[in-house]
Design a protein around this motif. Structure first.
Motif, PDB file in Angstrom:
ATOM      1  N   ARG A 115       0.828  -1.201   0.000  1.00 29.72           N
ATOM      2  CA  ARG A 115       0.000   0.000   0.000  1.00 29.72           C
ATOM      3  C   ARG A 115       0.867   1.257   0.000  1.00 29.72           C
ATOM      4  NH1 ARG A 115      -5.243  -1.226   1.384  1.00 29.72           N
ATOM      5  NH2 ARG A 115      -5.601   0.411  -0.142  1.00 29.72           N
ATOM      6  N   PHE A 121      -2.909   7.999   5.039  1.00 27.24           N
ATOM      7  CA  PHE A 121      -3.426   6.628   4.914  1.00 27.24           C
ATOM      8  C   PHE A 121      -3.097   5.818   6.176  1.00 27.24           C
ATOM      9  CE2 PHE A 121      -2.627   2.170   3.492  1.00 27.24           C
ATOM     10  CZ  PHE A 121      -3.928   1.845   3.132  1.00 27.24           C
ATOM     11  N   LYS A 130      -8.690   6.600   0.643  1.00 33.02           N
ATOM     12  CA  LYS A 130      -8.186   5.263   0.306  1.00 33.02           C
ATOM     13  C   LYS A 130      -8.484   4.287   1.449  1.00 33.02           C
ATOM     14  CE  LYS A 130      -4.221   4.675  -2.042  1.00 33.02           C
ATOM     15  NZ  LYS A 130      -4.739   3.862  -3.164  1.00 33.02           N
ATOM     16  N   CYS A 137      -9.613  13.740   1.781  1.00 30.70           N
ATOM     17  CA  CYS A 137      -8.172  13.535   1.581  1.00 30.70           C
ATOM     18  C   CYS A 137      -7.410  14.548   2.413  1.00 30.70           C
ATOM     19  CB  CYS A 137      -7.798  13.687   0.112  1.00 30.70           C
ATOM     20  SG  CYS A 137      -6.005  13.648  -0.162  1.00 30.70           S
ATOM     21  N   CYS A 156      -7.660  11.642  -4.211  1.00 28.79           N
ATOM     22  CA  CYS A 156      -6.416  11.016  -3.723  1.00 28.79           C
ATOM     23  C   CYS A 156      -5.217  11.479  -4.546  1.00 28.79           C
ATOM     24  CB  CYS A 156      -6.543   9.491  -3.818  1.00 28.79           C
ATOM     25  SG  CYS A 156      -5.099   8.580  -3.232  1.00 28.79           S
ATOM     26  N   PRO A 195      -6.285   6.752  -9.175  1.00 31.61           N
ATOM     27  CA  PRO A 195      -7.264   6.770  -8.072  1.00 31.61           C
ATOM     28  C   PRO A 195      -8.699   7.088  -8.498  1.00 31.61           C
ATOM     29  CG  PRO A 195      -5.851   8.711  -7.989  1.00 31.61           C
ATOM     30  CD  PRO A 195      -5.275   7.811  -9.031  1.00 31.61           C
ATOM     31  N   PRO A 199     -10.212   5.569  -4.879  1.00 31.10           N
ATOM     32  CA  PRO A 199      -8.801   5.349  -4.528  1.00 31.10           C
ATOM     33  C   PRO A 199      -8.586   4.147  -3.602  1.00 31.10           C
ATOM     34  CG  PRO A 199      -9.668   7.229  -3.323  1.00 31.10           C
ATOM     35  CD  PRO A 199     -10.721   6.832  -4.321  1.00 31.10           C
ATOM     36  N   GLU A 200      -9.687   3.613  -3.034  1.00 30.42           N
ATOM     37  CA  GLU A 200      -9.529   2.425  -2.176  1.00 30.42           C
ATOM     38  C   GLU A 200      -9.034   1.225  -2.982  1.00 30.42           C
ATOM     39  OE1 GLU A 200     -12.340   3.948  -2.918  1.00 30.42           O
ATOM     40  OE2 GLU A 200     -13.983   2.566  -3.322  1.00 30.42           O
ATOM     41  N   ASP A 202      -6.324  -0.134  -5.330  1.00 35.23           N
ATOM     42  CA  ASP A 202      -4.973   0.147  -5.819  1.00 35.23           C
ATOM     43  C   ASP A 202      -4.743  -0.475  -7.192  1.00 35.23           C
ATOM     44  OD1 ASP A 202      -4.414   1.350  -3.426  1.00 35.23           O
ATOM     45  OD2 ASP A 202      -3.186  -0.281  -2.628  1.00 35.23           O
ATOM     46  N   HIS A 266      -0.043   7.315  -8.763  1.00 30.71           N
ATOM     47  CA  HIS A 266      -0.728   6.236  -8.055  1.00 30.71           C
ATOM     48  C   HIS A 266      -0.373   4.869  -8.625  1.00 30.71           C
ATOM     49  CE1 HIS A 266      -4.500   4.202  -6.511  1.00 30.71           C
ATOM     50  NE2 HIS A 266      -4.320   5.050  -5.529  1.00 30.71           N
TER      51      HIS A 266
END
Lengths: 326, 213
Positions: A115, A121, A130, A137, A156, A195, A199-200, A202, A266
């Protein structure tokens, strides 16, 4: 850390069928990122499926490609003699990441799934889309020195942290995965995602899927290669900006070029426009500077990371120069 | 060797009545009791809750530490570091950051240096673990321990067990061929006192000494 159940899976099939029955289960391999995240309560699974007993550790040199098992250790790949000879960019990038203790523990698949190290985060007292979707954010308008300059969204601006993946993006690897619906392949540059509003997520792995191996096609990027990692200290730190370069130079002319950046997006950020520009050009500082300018098109900074707009093109030019001089 | 040492340590604790570690444990328990609601105290006196919880939440583990076999029941969330320090009372391995950033917890598992703070003990079934306590042969120190003393490879000493475990592995892995290479391959071990120069001296000396490690 919240307590959990732990079970051992002995094949990728049993790993997938074990996780398919669970709502809050996760695979664990090296654990170097997951255990840390569990200690900080960023993730809190009820069950861990230990996949270290699964036979996915081999590095196999096949016709036209190398296949690297998802459970091969980072140090095992980085120090493999044939990898060093035929895929030196990958070996360099791996050696630039983490510390030797962590490289001994961390698996290739786990490296891909690690991550972001965005401090918002990791801090459960702070908002982070995320970690908790729709919570906001903290990094936008906050402390964002490490953050993205490409492909970020209003949700994100975190960056992907791996070094290995930057080399794999440049070398056009393929990811092999297995899930409840069977096996499939994902182009490496499609594996990690931007994102957007989610954005959760990846990457593009589907739920309950497991990475089984990666494959890298044979290539000519064995001599004029470099992985330049710019960081706050000379070792054992995440990249502010990194650049993976592979050049195929014949008679001072660039036949083929691969370029990817880390610490800026990202996902591993492949610089295709700059690559196209470099093809057929003669090696020169002016050419490299022009390629770097092309690569920075569309870059946008957020305050603390404004310096990356200057550091980025300088790092690209430097990495190209070093690679060409080898 | 390690078994003898453990027995000796126990003997020392018995001689002195109670160790500092016991005192901290006891005083912690008293504080907990003072703050606990009466029903919890009742339950904990009978130890029923603990027994049930243990049965449901622990997993069996067999492993070898410094040549001594252990068969234990542990919570799956126990890290190898906490197992070594809190259950096996091998406190030579240090807890620095507990997040894999400092290297103070470095031990060897099956001959490879790893971070014990990021390793779940429940994933170390049948592993052979070597800690700083397992290096010396009786009173004879390991060559790396000797070299750290001779070269002043430490000041406060907190990072030293991790540095020594890492230093031995650095040579065995073949990554001690120059000062630069040693610095790179020792970068996972942070020393806040800044004894790096002398640590590199110590490792270089052991490497050049050519003794079997």
């Amino acid at each position: 850390m919240k307590n959990f159940q732990i079970i051992r899976a002995l094949s990728s099939k049993s790993a997938v069928s074990s996780i398919a029955k669970e709502n809050s289960a996760m695979f664990i391999a090296g654990g170097t990122n997951l255990v840390d995240l569990m200690k900080k309560n960023v993730v809190a699974p009820d069950k861990l499926i230990d996949i270290n007993g699964v036979d996915l550790k081999k590095i196999e040199f096949l016709t036209g490609k190398v296949s690297i098992g998802a459970l091969a250790k980072n140090s095992q790949v980085a120090e493999d003699k044939v990898i060093k000879e035929k895929y030196p960019l990958l070996a360099l990038a791996l050696a630039a990441g983490a510390s030797q203790q962590i490289r001994h523990m961390a698996s290739v698949g786990g490296n891909m799934l690690q991550r972001t190290r965005c401090s918002y985060f990791y801090n459960t007292d702070m908002p982070c889309n995320k970690r908790v979707p729709k919570s906001g954010c903290g990094a936008i308008g906050g402390s964002n020195r490490m953050h993205a300059i490409f492909g970020a969204s209003d949700s994100c601006i975190a960056v992907h942290p791996s070094d290995m993946c930057i080399a794999l993006a440049a070398l056009e690897a393929t990811v092999l995965v297995e899930g409840p619906k069977g096996k499939r392949e994902i182009k490496f540059t499609d594996f990690h995602r931007l994102p957007g509003n989610t954005p959760e997520k990846d990457n593009t792995l589907l739920e309950k899927e497991i990475i089984t191996s990666i494959e890298i096609p044979t290539n000519n990027f064995t001599k004029n290669i470099h992985y330049l990692k710019v960081r706050d200290r000379s070792s054992y730190a995440f990249a502010l900006v990194s650049v993976a370069v592979g050049l195929d130079i014949q008679n001072n002319t660039i036949q083929d070029a691969r370029l990817a950046m880390g610490g800026v997006a990202h996902k591993p950020w492949r610089l295709t426009e700059a690559e196209e520009f470099l093809k057929g050009k003669t090696v020169s500082e002016a050419t490299f500077k022009k390629a770097a300018d092309l690569a920075m098109k569309g870059a946008r900074s957020y305050g603390d990371n404004d310096f990356k707009l200057t550091l980025g093109p300088n790092a690209i030019t430097e990495a190209l120069t070093i690679a060409a001089s080898k | 060797m390690a078994a003898k040492r453990t027995i000796r340590n126990k003997a020392i604790e018995e001689e002195s009545g109670s160790s500092r570690r016991d005192f901290i444990k006891k005083s912690g328990l008293l504080t907990a009791l003072a703050l606990a609601p009466p029903s919890l105290v009742m339950a904990s006196e009978n130890k029923w809750d603990e027994k049930i919880a243990e049965y449901l939440e622990t997993v069996p583990l067999s492993l070898e530490v410094n040549g001594v076999k252990h068969t234990l029941n542990i919570e799956p969330r126990t890290t190898l570091l906490d197992l070594l320090r809190e259950q096996l009372l091998l406190t030579g391995t240090k807890k620095g950051c507990d997040h894999g950033q400092c290297g103070a917890c470095t031990v060897h598992v099956n001959g490879t240096r790893i971070l014990s703070c990021l390793s779940l003990a429940s994933m170390q079934q049948n592993a052979q673990v070597t800690t700083i306590e397992g290096l010396s042969q009786g009173k004879k120190l390991h060559p790396m321990q000797e070299a750290f003393i001779k070269n002043d490879g430490f000041q406060c000493g907190y990072c030293t067990p991790g540095q020594i475990m890492s230093g031995i592995a650095c040579i065995k892995e073949g990554h001690a061929n120059s000062r630069e290479e040693i610095r790179e391959y020792m970068s996972g071990n942070i020393c806040r006192c800044g004894a790096y120069h002398n640590i590199v001296d110590a490792i270089t000396e052991v490497k050049e000494g050519g003794k079997a490690l």
